[in-house]
Design a protein around this motif. Sequence first.
Motif, PDB file in Angstrom:
ATOM      1  N   SER A  28       0.756  -1.162   0.049  1.00  0.00           N
ATOM      2  CA  SER A  28      -0.238  -0.234  -0.079  1.00  0.00           C
ATOM      3  C   SER A  28       0.948   1.367  -0.022  1.00  0.00           C
ATOM      4  CB  SER A  28      -0.946  -0.039   1.194  1.00  0.00           C
ATOM      5  OG  SER A  28      -1.610   1.058   1.474  1.00  0.00           O
ATOM      6  N   ASP A  29       0.212   2.045  -0.836  1.00  0.00           N
ATOM      7  CA  ASP A  29       0.974   3.653  -0.831  1.00  0.00           C
ATOM      8  C   ASP A  29       0.986   4.581   0.321  1.00  0.00           C
ATOM      9  OD1 ASP A  29       2.382   2.790  -3.133  1.00  0.00           O
ATOM     10  OD2 ASP A  29       0.698   3.881  -4.436  1.00  0.00           O
ATOM     11  N   THR A  30      -0.162   4.294   1.106  1.00  0.00           N
ATOM     12  CA  THR A  30      -0.759   4.962   2.122  1.00  0.00           C
ATOM     13  C   THR A  30      -0.931   4.519   3.528  1.00  0.00           C
ATOM     14  OG1 THR A  30      -3.256   4.442   1.664  1.00  0.00           O
ATOM     15  CG2 THR A  30      -2.036   6.476   0.347  1.00  0.00           C
ATOM     16  N   ARG A  31      -0.844   3.149   3.681  1.00  0.00           N
ATOM     17  CA  ARG A  31      -1.072   2.400   5.162  1.00  0.00           C
ATOM     18  C   ARG A  31       0.085   2.892   5.947  1.00  0.00           C
ATOM     19  NH1 ARG A  31      -5.642   2.213   3.483  1.00  0.00           N
ATOM     20  NH2 ARG A  31      -6.864   0.590   2.904  1.00  0.00           N
ATOM     21  N   THR A  32      -0.310   2.880   7.285  1.00  0.00           N
ATOM     22  CA  THR A  32       0.682   2.869   8.257  1.00  0.00           C
ATOM     23  C   THR A  32       0.411   1.795   9.225  1.00  0.00           C
ATOM     24  OG1 THR A  32      -0.527   4.449   9.590  1.00  0.00           O
ATOM     25  CG2 THR A  32       0.982   5.346   8.099  1.00  0.00           C
ATOM     26  N   LYS A  33       1.152   1.748  10.563  1.00  0.00           N
ATOM     27  CA  LYS A  33       0.837   0.850  11.634  1.00  0.00           C
ATOM     28  C   LYS A  33      -0.541   0.964  11.892  1.00  0.00           C
ATOM     29  CE  LYS A  33       2.323  -0.817  16.048  1.00  0.00           C
ATOM     30  NZ  LYS A  33       1.290  -0.258  16.928  1.00  0.00           N
ATOM     31  N   GLU A  34      -1.105   2.341  12.120  1.00  0.00           N
ATOM     32  CA  GLU A  34      -2.182   2.489  12.656  1.00  0.00           C
ATOM     33  C   GLU A  34      -3.436   2.363  11.695  1.00  0.00           C
ATOM     34  OE1 GLU A  34      -4.048   6.357  15.112  1.00  0.00           O
ATOM     35  OE2 GLU A  34      -2.495   6.743  13.691  1.00  0.00           O
ATOM     36  N   THR A  35      -3.259   2.308  10.398  1.00  0.00           N
ATOM     37  CA  THR A  35      -4.255   2.314   9.590  1.00  0.00           C
ATOM     38  C   THR A  35      -4.289   0.871   8.865  1.00  0.00           C
ATOM     39  OG1 THR A  35      -3.209   3.286   7.921  1.00  0.00           O
ATOM     40  CG2 THR A  35      -4.418   4.940   9.205  1.00  0.00           C
ATOM     41  N   ASP A  36      -3.263   0.018   9.062  1.00  0.00           N
ATOM     42  CA  ASP A  36      -3.335  -1.306   8.129  1.00  0.00           C
ATOM     43  C   ASP A  36      -4.129  -2.255   8.738  1.00  0.00           C
ATOM     44  OD1 ASP A  36      -2.383  -3.285   6.492  1.00  0.00           O
ATOM     45  OD2 ASP A  36      -0.444  -3.630   7.767  1.00  0.00           O
ATOM     46  N   LYS A  37      -5.208  -2.259   8.418  1.00  0.00           N
ATOM     47  CA  LYS A  37      -6.354  -3.173   9.010  1.00  0.00           C
ATOM     48  C   LYS A  37      -6.301  -4.586   8.635  1.00  0.00           C
ATOM     49  CE  LYS A  37      -9.874   0.284  10.096  1.00  0.00           C
ATOM     50  NZ  LYS A  37     -11.206   0.969   9.779  1.00  0.00           N
ATOM     51  N   GLY A  38      -5.790  -4.680   7.216  1.00  0.00           N
ATOM     52  CA  GLY A  38      -5.678  -5.836   6.670  1.00  0.00           C
ATOM     53  C   GLY A  38      -4.385  -6.733   7.135  1.00  0.00           C
ATOM     54  N   GLY A  39      -3.311  -6.206   7.465  1.00  0.00           N
ATOM     55  CA  GLY A  39      -2.046  -6.749   7.907  1.00  0.00           C
ATOM     56  C   GLY A  39      -2.388  -6.962   9.330  1.00  0.00           C
ATOM     57  N   ALA A  40      -3.144  -6.215  10.070  1.00  0.00           N
ATOM     58  CA  ALA A  40      -3.219  -6.368  11.373  1.00  0.00           C
ATOM     59  C   ALA A  40      -4.475  -7.711  11.636  1.00  0.00           C
ATOM     60  CB  ALA A  40      -3.857  -5.132  12.204  1.00  0.00           C
ATOM     61  N   ARG A  41      -5.097  -7.754  10.748  1.00  0.00           N
ATOM     62  CA  ARG A  41      -5.959  -8.956  10.941  1.00  0.00           C
ATOM     63  C   ARG A  41      -5.253 -10.189  10.554  1.00  0.00           C
ATOM     64  NH1 ARG A  41     -10.259 -11.237  13.454  1.00  0.00           N
ATOM     65  NH2 ARG A  41     -11.683 -12.213  12.068  1.00  0.00           N
ATOM     66  N   VAL A  42      -4.491 -10.181   9.613  1.00  0.00           N
ATOM     67  CA  VAL A  42      -3.591 -11.229   9.365  1.00  0.00           C
ATOM     68  C   VAL A  42      -2.679 -11.651  10.764  1.00  0.00           C
ATOM     69  CG1 VAL A  42      -1.360 -12.300   8.120  1.00  0.00           C
ATOM     70  CG2 VAL A  42      -3.253 -10.955   7.029  1.00  0.00           C
ATOM     71  N   GLU A  43      -2.231 -10.562  11.264  1.00  0.00           N
ATOM     72  CA  GLU A  43      -1.282 -10.990  12.539  1.00  0.00           C
ATOM     73  C   GLU A  43      -2.254 -11.592  13.755  1.00  0.00           C
ATOM     74  OE1 GLU A  43       1.215  -8.530  15.974  1.00  0.00           O
ATOM     75  OE2 GLU A  43       0.813  -7.487  14.074  1.00  0.00           O
ATOM     76  N   GLU A  44      -3.471 -10.847  13.875  1.00  0.00           N
ATOM     77  CA  GLU A  44      -4.382 -11.585  14.929  1.00  0.00           C
ATOM     78  C   GLU A  44      -4.804 -12.719  14.556  1.00  0.00           C
ATOM     79  OE1 GLU A  44      -8.944 -10.289  16.407  1.00  0.00           O
ATOM     80  OE2 GLU A  44      -8.074  -9.552  14.469  1.00  0.00           O
ATOM     81  N   LEU A  45      -5.279 -13.050  13.416  1.00  0.00           N
ATOM     82  CA  LEU A  45      -5.589 -14.525  13.160  1.00  0.00           C
ATOM     83  C   LEU A  45      -4.181 -15.682  13.317  1.00  0.00           C
ATOM     84  CD1 LEU A  45      -7.993 -13.841  10.380  1.00  0.00           C
ATOM     85  CD2 LEU A  45      -8.743 -14.470  12.816  1.00  0.00           C
ATOM     86  N   ALA A  46      -3.323 -15.037  12.875  1.00  0.00           N
ATOM     87  CA  ALA A  46      -2.012 -16.067  12.941  1.00  0.00           C
ATOM     88  C   ALA A  46      -1.794 -16.341  14.416  1.00  0.00           C
ATOM     89  CB  ALA A  46      -1.208 -15.535  12.232  1.00  0.00           C
ATOM     90  N   ARG A  47      -1.735 -15.122  15.238  1.00  0.00           N
ATOM     91  CA  ARG A  47      -1.548 -15.397  16.694  1.00  0.00           C
ATOM     92  C   ARG A  47      -2.654 -16.343  17.409  1.00  0.00           C
ATOM     93  NH1 ARG A  47       2.702 -12.156  18.295  1.00  0.00           N
ATOM     94  NH2 ARG A  47       3.183 -10.597  17.152  1.00  0.00           N
TER      95      ARG A  47
END
Length: 200
Positions: A28-47
């Motif tokens: 993504s050109d625009t996402r940050t740690k705060e706004t990256d909901k897709g990546g955060a969801r991958v992390e959440e489900l993996a954990r």
Amino acid sequence: MYYKERTIHMAMMEFTDRPLTVAVITVSDTRTKETDKGGARVEELAREAGFVVVSRQIVTDTIDEIQGAIHQAFTGNYDEEVLVLDTSTNNAVRAWTYVSNVSGADIIISTGGTGIAKRDVSIEAVQPLLDKEIPGFGELFRFLSYRDDIGTKALASRAIGGVKDHTILFAIPGSVGAVTLAMKELILPEVKHLKRELIK
């Protein structure tokens, strides 16, 4: 022959004695740690499934950056801009690890850039790096997306899976719905079996 069998046996022992490690890459050109909901969801489900998430990277929609992030996740050799995440890190960060000593990940999951828009180049970045593709992943993902999520819009998805050496790679869309479907219905139920197949 004995050496090969012993090496395979040791690899199987090492795999069964530890949780699998996951590296997450968001395109993504625009996402940050705060706004990256897709990546955060991958992390959440993996954990939640008992995997160890070792890193997250957010890269722009360019082939060079995507391949660079995959190379770092594959080798565990992160550059100086990929810092260990701690409490002092602000939410604008775009790349981080969770531990100071990171080895190559067992699973690399990239989100975003899998459609047909001009800037959607994730497949062009991932495909040349694969030793073998797993066609069934993309086929099943599109079927499930059509049936359970977005209907005929699934036609435009180019999501793929494949392997490089002993690492499994998936490139999936970046929406939370697509991430949840891919993780819950396909990746998490099957990835341990795929890993066993890789180290036979």
